[in-house]
Design a protein around this motif. Structure first.
Motif, short mmCIF file in Angstrom:
data_model
loop_
_atom_site.label_atom_id
_atom_site.label_comp_id
_atom_site.label_asym_id
_atom_site.label_seq_id
_atom_site.Cartn_x
_atom_site.Cartn_y
_atom_site.Cartn_z
N ALA A 116 14.10 4.66 23.92
CA ALA A 116 12.72 5.06 23.90
C ALA A 116 11.82 3.89 23.33
O ALA A 116 10.88 3.25 23.95
CB ALA A 116 12.45 6.24 23.35
N LEU A 117 12.54 3.25 22.11
CA LEU A 117 11.72 2.24 21.54
C LEU A 117 11.85 1.01 22.76
O LEU A 117 10.79 0.36 22.62
CB LEU A 117 12.43 2.05 20.19
N LYS A 118 12.95 0.72 23.13
CA LYS A 118 12.91 -0.62 24.17
C LYS A 118 12.14 -0.18 25.40
O LYS A 118 11.49 -1.20 25.85
CB LYS A 118 14.50 -0.62 24.55
N ALA A 119 12.03 1.13 25.92
CA ALA A 119 11.18 1.08 27.28
C ALA A 119 9.77 0.93 26.87
O ALA A 119 8.78 0.64 27.58
CB ALA A 119 11.46 2.55 27.61
N VAL A 120 9.08 1.31 25.57
CA VAL A 120 7.81 1.28 25.47
C VAL A 120 7.53 -0.36 24.92
O VAL A 120 6.30 -0.74 25.03
CB VAL A 120 7.08 2.23 24.36
N SER A 121 8.36 -1.06 24.48
CA SER A 121 8.21 -2.28 24.02
C SER A 121 6.88 -2.50 23.01
O SER A 121 6.26 -3.55 22.94
CB SER A 121 7.87 -3.25 25.21
N ILE A 122 6.87 -1.45 22.39
CA ILE A 122 5.66 -1.51 21.09
C ILE A 122 6.59 -2.26 20.04
O ILE A 122 7.73 -1.82 19.44
CB ILE A 122 5.31 -0.16 20.71
N PRO A 123 5.98 -3.18 19.11
CA PRO A 123 6.47 -3.79 18.02
C PRO A 123 6.80 -2.56 16.89
O PRO A 123 5.98 -1.90 16.67
CB PRO A 123 5.64 -4.92 17.55
N ALA A 124 8.18 -2.79 16.45
CA ALA A 124 8.41 -1.80 15.50
C ALA A 124 9.34 -2.39 14.39
O ALA A 124 9.90 -3.23 14.50
CB ALA A 124 9.40 -0.62 16.14
N VAL A 125 9.08 -1.60 13.40
CA VAL A 125 10.00 -2.01 11.93
C VAL A 125 10.52 -0.72 11.65
O VAL A 125 10.31 0.58 11.58
CB VAL A 125 8.74 -2.32 10.68
N GLU A 126 11.83 -0.93 11.24
CA GLU A 126 12.71 0.28 10.74
C GLU A 126 12.38 0.23 9.27
O GLU A 126 12.55 -0.62 8.55
CB GLU A 126 14.18 -0.10 11.12
N VAL A 127 12.55 1.64 8.59
CA VAL A 127 12.55 1.52 7.32
C VAL A 127 13.38 2.82 6.89
O VAL A 127 13.46 3.72 7.55
CB VAL A 127 11.09 1.88 6.78
N HIS A 128 13.91 2.58 5.72
CA HIS A 128 14.86 3.51 5.08
C HIS A 128 14.39 3.75 3.55
O HIS A 128 14.40 2.56 2.96
CB HIS A 128 16.48 3.32 5.31
N ILE A 129 14.35 4.65 2.97
CA ILE A 129 14.06 4.89 1.52
C ILE A 129 15.28 4.60 0.63
O ILE A 129 15.16 3.75 -0.46
CB ILE A 129 13.65 6.39 1.37
#
Length: 148
Positions: A88-101
């Motif tokens: 889904a992230l690849k399909a929309v091609s919207i810049p994304a940042v992964e975060v973990h606490i």
């Protein structure tokens, strides 16, 4: 600029669930931090979304297409299992940042693979909920970059 902050399973129980790992801040604290940081960074809006259901997260990512400029995502347990969220992230091609606490890189072996991270340009881990502010700053910087 509009941002979407997506949180996966059990993030709604932050502050209750394993405070030694995730701290004592609540999910409401995460939402408030993201909205406050977003305003400071000049985002028009920062929408926060949490679900314990993989399909709902995929739907939310797809709904962001054409409506959202950037995504901050903590897929939580789906980090290590969900090809659907990656796709889904690849399909929309919207810049994304992964975060973990937590500092996932120093935890159990099964937490060392991040499918969602394969579609993200940056990763923030081990900063507690302040990692969300850091991720939003990285996203704002990316969105402010001139087009190549």
């Amino acid at each position: 600029m509009k941002a979407l902050v997506i949180n996966g399973p059990n993030i709604n129980f932050v502050g209750i669930r394993e405070p030694g790992i995730y701290g004592s801040d609540s999910y409401d604290d995460i939402v408030a931090l993201c909205q406050r940081t977003g305003l400071e960074l000049g985002f028009e809006s920062v929408e926060c979304f949490q679900s314990n259901h993989e399909g709902d997260i995929v739907d939310k990512i797809q709904e962001a297409y054409g409506a959202i400029d950037g995504i901050v995502i903590n897929p939580a347990a789906y980090t290590h299992t969900s090809v659907a969220i990656l796709d889904a992230l690849k399909a929309v091609s919207i810049p994304a940042v992964e975060v973990h606490i937590s500092a996932v890189e120093s935890r159990e072996d099964f937490r060392q693979v991040s499918f969602a991270g394969m579609a993200c340009f940056a990763k923030v881990t081990g900063e507690g909920i302040q990692g969300y502010a850091h991720a939003l700053r990285l996203l704002a910087e990316k969105l402010d970059e001139p087009a190549a």
